[in-house]
Design an enzyme around this catalytic site. Structure first.
Site, short mmCIF file in Angstrom:
data_model
loop_
_atom_site.label_atom_id
_atom_site.label_comp_id
_atom_site.label_asym_id
_atom_site.label_seq_id
_atom_site.Cartn_x
_atom_site.Cartn_y
_atom_site.Cartn_z
N CYS A 129 0.85 -1.19 0.00
CA CYS A 129 0.00 0.00 0.00
C CYS A 129 0.88 1.24 0.00
O CYS A 129 1.90 1.28 0.72
CB CYS A 129 -0.91 -0.01 1.23
SG CYS A 129 -2.04 1.40 1.34
N HIS A 172 -9.18 -3.67 -2.33
CA HIS A 172 -8.22 -2.93 -1.51
C HIS A 172 -8.61 -1.46 -1.40
O HIS A 172 -8.60 -0.88 -0.31
CB HIS A 172 -6.82 -3.07 -2.15
CG HIS A 172 -5.73 -2.36 -1.44
ND1 HIS A 172 -4.66 -3.02 -0.84
CD2 HIS A 172 -5.48 -1.04 -1.23
CE1 HIS A 172 -3.84 -2.14 -0.30
NE2 HIS A 172 -4.31 -0.93 -0.54
N GLU A 173 -8.98 -0.85 -2.53
CA GLU A 173 -9.30 0.58 -2.53
C GLU A 173 -10.65 0.87 -1.86
O GLU A 173 -10.78 1.86 -1.13
CB GLU A 173 -9.30 1.13 -3.97
CG GLU A 173 -7.97 1.00 -4.69
CD GLU A 173 -6.81 1.59 -3.92
OE1 GLU A 173 -7.00 2.60 -3.20
OE2 GLU A 173 -5.71 1.02 -3.99
N HIS A 176 -10.30 1.15 1.77
CA HIS A 176 -9.81 2.46 2.23
C HIS A 176 -10.96 3.41 2.53
O HIS A 176 -10.87 4.24 3.45
CB HIS A 176 -8.91 3.10 1.16
CG HIS A 176 -7.47 2.71 1.26
ND1 HIS A 176 -6.71 2.94 2.39
CD2 HIS A 176 -6.64 2.13 0.36
CE1 HIS A 176 -5.47 2.51 2.18
NE2 HIS A 176 -5.40 2.01 0.96
#
Length: 234
Positions: A129, A172-173, A176
């Site tokens: 990351c 993954h995003e 966030h």
């Protein structure tokens, strides 16, 4: 895809909010900064733990936000970037699609993305990351997802089917946007970036996502020693 994994209530509320325009406009102060980073063992910056707000796809400042994020995206050389990583707590991510296996490589902006459905099968793979200054590790993710998002400028939500590496980046995003980091899900320990990249690429070659590693060239043959002159006659 799992029929049982439907939109959560929070996602439905988000869609209703977008449909009725009850969104806070982007403020002048919501300007991207450089990527917010920390080292494992340090306190996680608040910007990376906050739950991001929806953004109005018709907001005239949205394009400026995307363009500014794109500059930072290109500077870092990553494959994904979420607005909270640059200090803007809005539900917006940039993803570079088509990198593994090699396809139509392009960067797309996803406004208010929601993972509607996921596959039953999942797999471990290596991740790192831009915000975590401490190497990478293995994370289990779903192999295929259905992602919906708003088009920039408004209009009907778009439905995208993503698989493999593209699906992993998207998961993954989107994490966030909810204040979740890959380190919250990592299996085992983090390893240095160089080692992580080596292990990741070896795995991706086995899956056929990368071409086989070129064999090292054979060493050149040493030049032949000159033959000794014949002995002189007495």
């Amino acid at each position: 895809m799992h029929a049982s994994r439907l939109l959560p209530l929070a996602a439905l509320l988000l869609l209703a909010s977008c449909a009725h325009g009850g969104l806070r406009p982007l403020a002048e102060k919501e300007r991207p900064t450089s990527v917010v980073t920390f080292k494992p063992g340090e306190p996680v910056p608040a910007a990376l733990r906050a739950k991001a707000e929806p953004v109005d796809p018709r907001d005239p400042q949205l394009r400026q936000l995307i363009d500014a994020m794109m500059v930072e995206f290109e500077r870092t050389g990553g494959v994904g970037l979420a607005a909270p990583q640059v200090g803007v707590s809005r539900r917006l991510v940039l993803i570079k699609l088509g990198t593994r296996p090699k396809g139509d490589v392009r960067v797309e902006a996803f406004v208010n993305p929601i993972i509607e459905d996921v596959s039953q099968d999942s797999e471990l793979d290596w991740e790192a990351c831009l915000s975590v200054d401490g190497g990478g590790g293995q994370v289990r993710r779903f192999k295929r997802i259905i992602l919906t998002y708003d088009p920039v400028g408004g209009g009907s939500r778009i439905r995208a089917r993503l698989a493999d590496w593209d699906a992993r980046i998207a998961q993954h995003e989107v994490d966030h946007l909810d204040g979740v980091l890959f380190t919250d899900k990592v299996a085992g320990r983090l390893v240095p970036m160089a080692e992580m990249r080596k292990r990741r690429d070896e795995l991706h070659r086995k899956r056929g996502w990368l071409p086989p590693e070129a064999a090292a060239p054979a060493p050149a043959e040493p030049p032949a020693a000159p033959s000794a002159p014949p002995p002189a006659d007495d």
